[in-house]
Design an enzyme around this catalytic site. Structure first.
Site, PDB file in Angstrom:
ATOM      1  N   MET A  32       0.753  -1.129   0.025  1.00 48.61           N
ATOM      2  CA  MET A  32       0.093   0.016  -0.163  1.00 48.61           C
ATOM      3  C   MET A  32       0.850   1.120   0.074  1.00 48.61           C
ATOM      4  O   MET A  32       0.388   2.632   0.529  1.00 48.61           O
ATOM      5  CB  MET A  32      -0.962   0.160   1.103  1.00 48.61           C
ATOM      6  N   HIS A  36       8.937   1.196   3.278  1.00 47.02           N
ATOM      7  CA  HIS A  36      10.173   1.186   4.093  1.00 47.02           C
ATOM      8  C   HIS A  36      11.085   0.130   3.834  1.00 47.02           C
ATOM      9  O   HIS A  36      10.895  -0.706   2.886  1.00 47.02           O
ATOM     10  CB  HIS A  36       9.729   1.197   5.758  1.00 47.02           C
ATOM     11  N   HIS A  39       9.788  -3.397   3.313  1.00 45.09           N
ATOM     12  CA  HIS A  39       9.194  -3.475   1.827  1.00 45.09           C
ATOM     13  C   HIS A  39      10.346  -4.072   0.890  1.00 45.09           C
ATOM     14  O   HIS A  39      10.485  -4.770   0.045  1.00 45.09           O
ATOM     15  CB  HIS A  39       8.456  -2.316   1.156  1.00 45.09           C
ATOM     16  N   GLN A  63     -10.441  -2.386   2.614  1.00 42.78           N
ATOM     17  CA  GLN A  63      -9.755  -3.113   3.659  1.00 42.78           C
ATOM     18  C   GLN A  63      -9.673  -2.090   5.077  1.00 42.78           C
ATOM     19  O   GLN A  63      -9.325  -2.503   6.072  1.00 42.78           O
ATOM     20  CB  GLN A  63      -8.448  -3.740   3.578  1.00 42.78           C
TER      21      GLN A  63
HETATM   22  O1  PAF Z   1      -0.028  -5.649   3.587  1.00 41.92           O
HETATM   23  C1  PAF Z   1      -0.338  -4.745   3.100  1.00 41.92           C
HETATM   24  O2  PAF Z   1       0.036  -3.835   2.635  1.00 41.92           O
HETATM   25  C2  PAF Z   1      -1.787  -4.961   2.243  1.00 41.92           C
HETATM   26  O3  PAF Z   1      -2.752  -5.525   3.129  1.00 41.92           O
HETATM   27  C3  PAF Z   1      -2.039  -5.648   0.916  1.00 41.92           C
HETATM   28  C4  PAF Z   1      -1.404  -6.977   1.243  1.00 41.92           C
HETATM   29  C5  PAF Z   1      -1.074  -5.063   0.037  1.00 41.92           C
HETATM   30  C6  PAF Z   1      -3.484  -5.783   0.485  1.00 41.92           C
HETATM   31  O4  PAF Z   1      -3.898  -4.289   0.244  1.00 41.92           O
END
Ligand code: PAF
Length: 285
Positions: A32, A36, A39, A63
């Protein structure tokens, strides 16, 4: 060369099927944004595993609950894009919400077990949103491997379960949580902690570590281990604990009083308005 940035779903499908036709192995890192080092660790591992790496950035409205931080979730596309370019990612997919969920959208992925406990209990609908967007992204990219951080432990286990239950031909890699020098789990939401909260935030990890020390010394009684956690966390006045639980790792089912299989401690707590989650696989480190 600037990173290839794709917005249209049909375009990402085309790019990835071209790669597949060239027999290139594709790794996918859904995010999302507000990237950082956690990731970037996923990207690094993705590059080791596959020939092509594609990252998505999409702040998925599905979500977030109505009272959650969708509007204030950090968005920093320019910086993210530069980081991915430096990491030599092959493509960045940044769909827009109108393409992902056009008017009249009706179809969702619902897990009827593991999604209802822990974070799912406190964030109704959250995992339905996560699984739906991940399934949609998987269908577009059709990666060989997809990578997720174990910081979101329940999400990681739910995605593995979805892949198993729905016959997705994708291997799911869980990557260990990256921590700041003082132990705080890296998270995009840390950006929203003020400096006092930031210093307090590490107490969650400290408390989990004490639990782990006791576990490794032989304490397997769940109540005792959780008592160690809550006692240590209470040394910091700022936390509002949502849950601290010890569960078996794979299915997160409620474990018995006396632990007999590999377990994990999972925690969610608020510091001010920021909700932090963290976990530690007991017996590790
Ligand atoms: O972990 C996340 O950043 C989110 O939940 C994901 C897996 C990208 C789904 O939107």
């Amino acid at each position: 060369m600037p990173i290839t940035t794709i917005i249209a779903p049909e375009e990402v499908r085309k790019t990835c099927s071209q790669w597949r036709s060239e027999r290139q192995k594709i790794a996918f890192v859904p995010t999302m944004g507000a990237l950082h080092d956690g990731h970037l660790a996923l990207v690094k591992r993705a590059k080791e595993l596959c020939d092509r790496v594609i990252v998505s950035i999409f702040v998925n409205p599905l979500q977030f609950g109505p009272k959650e931080d969708f509007a204030s979730y950090p968005r920093m596309l320019q910086g993210d894009s530069a980081k991915l370019e430096a990491a030599k990612v092959d493509a960045l997919f940044i769909p827009n919400a109108a393409d992902m969920y056009p008017a009249g959208y009706q179809t969702y992925i619902f897990n009827e077990g593991m999604s209802e406990i822990l974070c799912g209990h406190y964030r109704p609908g959250h995992f339905q949103g996560v699984l739906t967007v991940v399934a949609k992204l998987f269908h577009l990219v059709q990666p060989h491997v997809a990578l997720f951080g174990k910081k979101d432990y329940q999400q990681y286990q739910l995605i593995k379960k979805m892949v198993l239950d729905l016959f997705f031909d994708i291997s799911i890699e869980g990557i260990a949580t990256l921590r700041e020098k003082d132990g705080l789990a890296m998270s995009s939401r840390n950006l929203r902690l003020n400096s006092a909260e930031r210093s307090e935030a590490i107490q969650i990890y400290r408390a989990m570590q004490l639990v782990n020390v006791a576990y490794k010394k032989g304490e397997k009684l769940k109540a005792k281990l959780l008592e160690i956690f809550t006692r240590e966390l209470a040394k910091s006045a700022g936390f509002r604990l949502e849950y601290a639980e010890i569960r078996y790792r794979d299915d997160l089912i409620q474990s018995p009083d006396q632990l007999e299989k590999p377990a994990v401690i999972l925690v969610a707590a608020y510091l001010g308005s920021v909700r932090l989650i963290d976990n530690l696989e007991l017996g590790e480190l």
